[in-house]
Design a protein around this motif. Structure first.
Motif, short mmCIF file in Angstrom:
data_model
loop_
_atom_site.label_atom_id
_atom_site.label_comp_id
_atom_site.label_asym_id
_atom_site.label_seq_id
_atom_site.Cartn_x
_atom_site.Cartn_y
_atom_site.Cartn_z
N PRO A 62 38.17 22.45 -0.92
CA PRO A 62 37.53 23.40 -1.84
C PRO A 62 38.38 24.63 -2.15
CG PRO A 62 35.99 22.68 -0.14
CD PRO A 62 37.34 22.15 0.25
N SER A 116 30.45 18.34 -5.15
CA SER A 116 30.03 19.54 -4.43
C SER A 116 30.37 19.48 -2.95
CB SER A 116 28.53 19.77 -4.63
OG SER A 116 27.78 18.67 -4.10
N ARG A 117 30.21 18.31 -2.33
CA ARG A 117 30.57 18.14 -0.92
C ARG A 117 31.84 17.31 -0.85
NH1 ARG A 117 25.27 15.68 1.78
NH2 ARG A 117 25.43 14.37 -0.08
N ASN A 119 30.76 21.67 3.30
CA ASN A 119 32.13 22.16 3.14
C ASN A 119 32.47 23.22 4.18
OD1 ASN A 119 32.27 20.46 0.98
ND2 ASN A 119 32.19 22.05 -0.59
N ASN A 124 28.92 24.92 0.33
CA ASN A 124 27.67 24.48 0.94
C ASN A 124 27.89 24.22 2.44
OD1 ASN A 124 28.76 21.68 1.10
ND2 ASN A 124 28.63 21.84 -1.12
N SER A 178 32.27 25.34 -4.49
CA SER A 178 31.02 25.25 -3.73
C SER A 178 31.30 25.34 -2.24
CB SER A 178 30.31 23.93 -4.04
OG SER A 178 29.16 23.77 -3.23
#
Length: 346
Positions: free
Chosen positions: A162, A317-318, A172, A169, A167
């Motif tokens: 990332p 996102s992940r 991550n 989250n 993101s």
């Protein structure tokens, strides 16, 4: 020059370099170099090698994320600059990276975002200083240009994961903790959840050709990687595990880029393939298209090496934090790969 013309010319140049008697454009690959460990309380530098960030809040959030992870933040002198779509002048962006590596107090270099423009910096980086001060470099997408060049020129293990404004989250943040603070020998296995479905549908892996293989990881964003063809900033593919991802590329473009890798001889030298996500890579309206399944079968199955797709790598996102240059063993049937050796200095 249009992007498609550039890629075509790059492929021809790379193919010529693979022919018998072709002049070498890069010295022998340097030995693998591990970064110094990262610990809570250390100082990290935020830099902007690629596109500009369109909102100040995004830059603020990137700093807050690093602080929430337990780190101190130092920003590059030009990280909030802008020139057209770029985050400032080329020399200014490169100077921030060079300064971050040369600064003994900085233990990691975190890229704010991707976009476009990192490849413009490659001739301006101080590879001697980077090799003398090995530290964590984290980012993905356009940052593939930095991962490839730095690994090719210095042997330094860097990290595809990332960006600062991306993101952060729970998944991550947990990856960051385990990779950098706990320094685990990670096993990368997709997080699969059934949710309301009878069988899980999301984050599924698909075997292209079964088997196991081991080697150092190279790769990243397919578009950025193939744009480096014919340059001295592309690492050696011999015996490596190639990992790839992309976003918003029509299947015919994915086909063309894999053709570039095949024409330059890269696919003939690799030991295995891990394809992450190709996000928003659906065929458009019109006369039809090869599917990604057909394209991957055409390029990867004939190699007879382990290959699978669907790893949590890419514009999602992940996402896994993957060490470029790390030694791994992959299992294409299980859809997993694991680190075999530490990726930090003792």
């Amino acid at each position: 020059m249009r992007r498609r013309d550039f890629l075509g010319n790059a492929a021809l140049a790379a193919l010529a370099l693979s022919l018998p008697g072709a002049p070498a454009i890069a010295a022998r690959a340097p030995s693998r170099l591990l970064p110094v460990p990262l610990a809570k309380g250390d100082t990290v530098a935020l830099v902007s090698p690629s596109s500009a960030t369109d909102e100040r809040l995004s830059l603020q959030l990137a700093g807050e994320v690093m602080e929430a992870l337990g780190l101190r933040v130092r920003t590059g002198s030009h990280y909030a600059s802008r020139r057209g779509h770029l985050a400032g002048e080329d020399r200014a962006r490169a100077a921030d990276i060079n300064a971050a590596f040369a600064d003994r107090e900085v233990k990691a270099v975190i890229c704010v975002r991707g976009g476009s423009g990192a490849a413009r910096l490659l001739p301006l980086l101080d590879y001697q200083a980077i090799r003398a001060n090995p530290k964590v470099l984290l980012g993905y997408s356009d940052i593939t240009a930095l991962h490839s060049a730095i690994h090719a020129r210095t042997g330094l293990v860097t990290f595809h994961g990332p960006n600062g404004t991306g993101s952060w989250n729970r998944f991550n943040a947990d990856q960051f903790e385990r990779v950098f603070f706990q320094r685990e020998l990670m096993e990368y296995r997709n997080q699969v959840e059934a949710g309301d479905e009878l069988v899980p549908r999301r984050n599924r892996t698909l075997t292209i050709h079964g088997g196991k293989a081991s080697g150092e990881l190279v790769g990243g964003n397919l578009t950025v990687l193939t744009a480096l063809a014919g340059s001295p900033y592309l690492p050696d593919f011999s015996g490596k595990i190639l990992f790839l991802e992309d976003v918003s590329e029509a299947p015919y473009r994915v086909d063309r880029m894999l053709s570039t890798l095949r024409l330059m001889g890269a696919l003939d030298r690799i030991a295995g393939v891990i394809f992450g996500e190709c996000t928003d890579c659906d065929p458009g309206e019109g006369f039809g298209s090869l599917t990604l399944d057909e394209i991957f079968d055409d390029y990867f199955k004939p190699l007879g090496i382990p290959a699978y797709r669907g790893a949590m790598i890419g514009h999602i996102s992940r996402q896994f934090i993957v060490p470029v240059g790390g030694c791994v063993e992959m299992d294409a049937d299980a859809g997993t790969f694991r680190l075999l050796d530490p990726v930090f200095q003792d």
